[in-house]
Design an enzyme around this catalytic site. Sequence first.
Site, PDB file in Angstrom:
ATOM      1  CG  HIS A  11     136.485  76.239  99.416  1.00  0.00           C
ATOM      2  ND1 HIS A  11     137.287  75.452  98.672  1.00  0.00           N
ATOM      3  CD2 HIS A  11     136.328  75.339 100.432  1.00  0.00           C
ATOM      4  CE1 HIS A  11     137.308  74.168  99.069  1.00  0.00           C
ATOM      5  NE2 HIS A  11     136.694  74.176 100.162  1.00  0.00           N
ATOM      6  N   GLY A  70     128.690  75.676 102.890  1.00  0.00           N
ATOM      7  CA  GLY A  70     128.046  75.629 101.369  1.00  0.00           C
ATOM      8  C   GLY A  70     127.002  74.486 101.490  1.00  0.00           C
ATOM      9  CB  SER A  91     138.966  69.581  97.732  1.00  0.00           C
ATOM     10  OG  SER A  91     138.598  70.935  98.296  1.00  0.00           O
TER      11      SER A  91
HETATM   12  P1  AMP Z   1     135.683  71.639 102.557  1.00  0.00           P
HETATM   13  O1  AMP Z   1     136.829  72.350 102.415  1.00  0.00           O
HETATM   14  O2  AMP Z   1     135.304  70.548 101.613  1.00  0.00           O
HETATM   15  O3  AMP Z   1     135.361  71.155 104.140  1.00  0.00           O
HETATM   16  O4  AMP Z   1     134.438  72.557 102.347  1.00  0.00           O
HETATM   17  C1  AMP Z   1     134.352  73.853 103.120  1.00  0.00           C
HETATM   18  C2  AMP Z   1     133.126  74.577 102.838  1.00  0.00           C
HETATM   19  O5  AMP Z   1     132.927  74.977 101.595  1.00  0.00           O
HETATM   20  C3  AMP Z   1     131.939  73.780 103.272  1.00  0.00           C
HETATM   21  O6  AMP Z   1     130.962  74.533 103.997  1.00  0.00           O
HETATM   22  C4  AMP Z   1     131.424  73.254 102.167  1.00  0.00           C
HETATM   23  O7  AMP Z   1     129.979  72.893 102.006  1.00  0.00           O
HETATM   24  C5  AMP Z   1     131.878  74.398 101.271  1.00  0.00           C
HETATM   25  N1  AMP Z   1     131.794  73.764  99.818  1.00  0.00           N
HETATM   26  C6  AMP Z   1     132.400  72.872  99.220  1.00  0.00           C
HETATM   27  N2  AMP Z   1     132.077  72.762  97.947  1.00  0.00           N
HETATM   28  C7  AMP Z   1     131.368  73.809  97.739  1.00  0.00           C
HETATM   29  C8  AMP Z   1     130.837  74.143  96.297  1.00  0.00           C
HETATM   30  N3  AMP Z   1     130.826  73.614  95.336  1.00  0.00           N
HETATM   31  N4  AMP Z   1     129.671  75.272  96.526  1.00  0.00           N
HETATM   32  C9  AMP Z   1     129.465  75.866  97.566  1.00  0.00           C
HETATM   33  N5  AMP Z   1     130.247  75.700  98.855  1.00  0.00           N
HETATM   34  C10 AMP Z   1     131.032  74.702  98.734  1.00  0.00           C
END
Ligand code: AMP
Length: 295
Positions: A34, A144, A183
């Site tokens: 993130h 991401g 997460s």
């Molecule tokens: P989330 O909180 O899981 O909905 O993720 C929020 C954003 O963070 C989304 O755009 C995900 O693709 C990005 N994201 C989650 N994990 C990673 C990672 N390991 N590397 C890069 N971006 C990530």
Amino acid sequence: MQTLRTAAEAAQAARRLARPLALVPTMGALHAGHLALVEAARRDCAAVMATIFVNPLQFGPTEDFSRYPRAFAEDTRQLEAAGVDLLFAPSVEEMYPPGFDTNIDPGAIATRYEGALRPGHFRGVATVCAKLFAIAGAECAYFGAKDAQQVAVLRQMVRDLALPTDIVVVPTVRDSDGLALSSRNAYLHPAERAAAPGLYRALQAMSDAVMRGETNRDRIVAAGRAHIAGPLREAYLDVVDPSTFEPLANIGSRSGPDVVTAIGSAWLGETRLIDNLALNVPAAAERADLHASVT
Ligand code: AMP
């Protein structure tokens, strides 16, 4: 960093931020993946608005909405330290008040892979993102590469609905053993965590097969499958067109894309991991050379 809870206040505050404005949507429980989005947003744009919202619309009835990790105090500290200007952290009732009844249906792309395993998931993602885009009024929104199908769905939504927000994609951040940060990795028991990098190794093996000049999808997938062992159970492995998420039977055909994506998902106990690798397909002439050098 200002933290706001209502859409009206957040929209008003966002309008006063410097331009271009970047939006970084998250569900919280933040990790270095993130923070890489925030870092890229800060590098590219004059101001950054982050959101933390665990969106019930994108969780199925038997999924982990209620036990999804929540760490608001620590998240706030990290976002502030990373230089976020505005944090929007609404309640479910604020985003979906009584009478809320409009959803965005992303169509065929949302029926494959993640969409097939999580019916309604991308409808929930598209709906919340459209609403966050409208509240933020940002020029760019950062996502991401790890969630490659999500990126494809959102790019299609922006194109189809002529939304004025560009989607910017940031490379996947990984642990030193290759496991993509997520997460949900917090759910893994030690033995599961030890087995988890097998998914990344499967994708690397698929990538190596393509780089060696292999064009047959079944053989490429078989190369990956060899690494889904022990407690890992395959949910899917495939090679797709990154913009449509359609499977590619023959990689490197004249009409096919130059960049393809190896996608994979595997279960570890109750937890399902996802990951992907983008691959540059060697041109036909290069493949002939590769064959010549190995025979
Ligand atoms: P989330 O909180 O899981 O909905 O993720 C929020 C954003 O963070 C989304 O755009 C995900 O693709 C990005 N994201 C989650 N994990 C990673 C990672 N390991 N590397 C890069 N971006 C990530």
